[in-house]
Design an enzyme around this catalytic site. Sequence first.
Site, PDB file in Angstrom:
ATOM      1  N   TRP A  12      96.955 -56.920   6.440  1.00 51.07           N
ATOM      2  CA  TRP A  12      95.760 -56.381   5.792  1.00 51.07           C
ATOM      3  C   TRP A  12      94.665 -57.445   5.708  1.00 51.07           C
ATOM      4  CZ3 TRP A  12      92.754 -52.790   5.709  1.00 51.07           C
ATOM      5  CH2 TRP A  12      92.079 -52.238   4.621  1.00 51.07           C
ATOM      6  N   LYS A 105      97.677 -54.275  -3.682  1.00 47.64           N
ATOM      7  CA  LYS A 105      97.976 -53.041  -4.411  1.00 47.64           C
ATOM      8  C   LYS A 105      99.314 -53.196  -5.121  1.00 47.64           C
ATOM      9  CE  LYS A 105      95.486 -50.309  -0.943  1.00 47.64           C
ATOM     10  NZ  LYS A 105      95.573 -49.260   0.097  1.00 47.64           N
ATOM     11  N   ALA A 137      96.355 -51.264   7.939  1.00 50.29           N
ATOM     12  CA  ALA A 137      95.771 -52.332   8.751  1.00 50.29           C
ATOM     13  C   ALA A 137      95.892 -52.047  10.245  1.00 50.29           C
ATOM     14  CB  ALA A 137      96.449 -53.659   8.417  1.00 50.29           C
ATOM     15  N   LYS A 188     101.228 -45.423  -6.006  1.00 51.61           N
ATOM     16  CA  LYS A 188     101.538 -44.649  -4.789  1.00 51.61           C
ATOM     17  C   LYS A 188     102.600 -45.323  -3.937  1.00 51.61           C
ATOM     18  CE  LYS A 188      99.149 -47.468  -1.890  1.00 51.61           C
ATOM     19  NZ  LYS A 188      99.499 -48.005  -0.577  1.00 51.61           N
ATOM     20  N   THR A 245     100.281 -43.107   2.523  1.00 48.51           N
ATOM     21  CA  THR A 245     101.427 -43.979   2.291  1.00 48.51           C
ATOM     22  C   THR A 245     102.739 -43.205   2.305  1.00 48.51           C
ATOM     23  OG1 THR A 245      99.971 -45.333   0.905  1.00 48.51           O
ATOM     24  CG2 THR A 245     102.303 -45.820   0.796  1.00 48.51           C
ATOM     25  N   SER A 251     103.599 -46.971   7.076  1.00 48.97           N
ATOM     26  CA  SER A 251     103.844 -47.292   5.670  1.00 48.97           C
ATOM     27  C   SER A 251     105.134 -48.084   5.483  1.00 48.97           C
ATOM     28  CB  SER A 251     103.906 -45.999   4.847  1.00 48.97           C
ATOM     29  OG  SER A 251     104.361 -46.264   3.534  1.00 48.97           O
ATOM     30  N   ARG A 252     105.000 -49.312   5.016  1.00 43.99           N
ATOM     31  CA  ARG A 252     106.189 -50.135   4.768  1.00 43.99           C
ATOM     32  C   ARG A 252     107.031 -49.553   3.632  1.00 43.99           C
ATOM     33  NH1 ARG A 252     102.236 -54.227   5.519  1.00 43.99           N
ATOM     34  NH2 ARG A 252     102.094 -54.661   3.298  1.00 43.99           N
ATOM     35  N   ASN A 253     106.366 -49.002   2.616  1.00 48.35           N
ATOM     36  CA  ASN A 253     107.103 -48.438   1.488  1.00 48.35           C
ATOM     37  C   ASN A 253     107.880 -47.191   1.904  1.00 48.35           C
ATOM     38  OD1 ASN A 253     106.194 -50.084  -1.038  1.00 48.35           O
ATOM     39  ND2 ASN A 253     104.321 -49.720   0.128  1.00 48.35           N
ATOM     40  N   VAL A 276     106.387 -57.566   3.147  1.00 46.07           N
ATOM     41  CA  VAL A 276     106.468 -57.180   1.748  1.00 46.07           C
ATOM     42  C   VAL A 276     106.180 -55.689   1.601  1.00 46.07           C
ATOM     43  CG1 VAL A 276     105.429 -57.458  -0.541  1.00 46.07           C
ATOM     44  CG2 VAL A 276     105.820 -59.453   0.907  1.00 46.07           C
ATOM     45  N   GLU A 278     105.280 -53.612  -1.379  1.00 49.15           N
ATOM     46  CA  GLU A 278     104.886 -53.858  -2.773  1.00 49.15           C
ATOM     47  C   GLU A 278     105.619 -52.947  -3.760  1.00 49.15           C
ATOM     48  OE1 GLU A 278     103.181 -56.082  -4.308  1.00 49.15           O
ATOM     49  OE2 GLU A 278     101.516 -56.834  -3.096  1.00 49.15           O
TER      50      GLU A 278
END
Length: 336
Positions: A12, A105, A137, A188, A245, A251-253, A276, A278
């Site tokens: 990002w 975030k 990103a 989120k 997201t 989306s990493r999450n 990471v 978050e």
Amino acid sequence: MENVSVFGAGSWGTALASLLGQNGHNVTLWCRRADQARAINVTGENPNYLRGHPISSNVTATNKIEEAVRSSLWVIALPTQAIRGFLTDVAQMTSVRPYICNVAKGIEIKSSSTVSGIVRDVMGDVSYSVLSGPSHAEEVIQDLPTAVVVASLNCEVAERWQAMFSRPNFRVYTSSDVMGVEIGGAVKNVIAIAAGIAKAMGLGDNALAALVSRGLAEIMRLGAKMGANPLTLAGLAGVGDLIVTCFSAHSRNLRLGLAIGKGKSMAEAISELGQVAEGAYTVKALKEMGRKVCEELPIVDAVYDMLYNDLAPEEALNTLLLRDLKPELPPAMQWM
């Protein structure tokens, strides 16, 4: 043309540094590692993130913090849990009173504080803004279109950042609701972990849509308790960021949730990501924040228990579905 420093050379931070450079600004991109900074300057790409995507020639990378803090315009693109320590170190190196725009975030675990609170604790009364919205990103670096929002208590400062970031394919709106933009961007990520788990369990599109909608209800209830405007959470920093997201392959999450839903441990899932997520940390802070403001956050609680108390996803599902029946919009949500 402005002189801007972007702190954090993850995906990002890299994408935003390049965007600012494309807008004609002189950008210093601070990296923790000398080899990463050197590679960016030599190849014009970040070897660790967004490989294959050229970075604007107006971006100069450095690992020397004393060079980066010379600018009075700071974009903070660090993991939320690292921001307090970073600012504490930096505050001892410079007398500059910077204009800070946070693009992280999350919520700090040890204080249950948003980034604005961290900045206030460490830096005092400096200018603070936050930028958020649906903005992976991987797509921003390709100049694919999106819209985001930048919030500041000072409308002129928000408009300054708006002018600096805005491009034909990166539309920036302004807001004065700092807390709303921060809460929307943080919560989120936790809902996206739940969405990934639900997807891995094969619960279907109906279940996923219901989960995300009830996740939004948790975001809005918590936001209201924290002083946010609910309309902010119906906008880009709330619904917009929540949708992307919870449903995007970038989306990493979401990917963390998918791994957990397939039976992997937290350590295995995070190792597989290599970046990471978050939400895995924010969920700890949200659990405490919900307790402090007496707000029930059942999805947040379920994600916490699945990540840290070994609650099986099937048990979490039953816990959510078998809760006491109640109105969709209880009186506390009738903000008038």
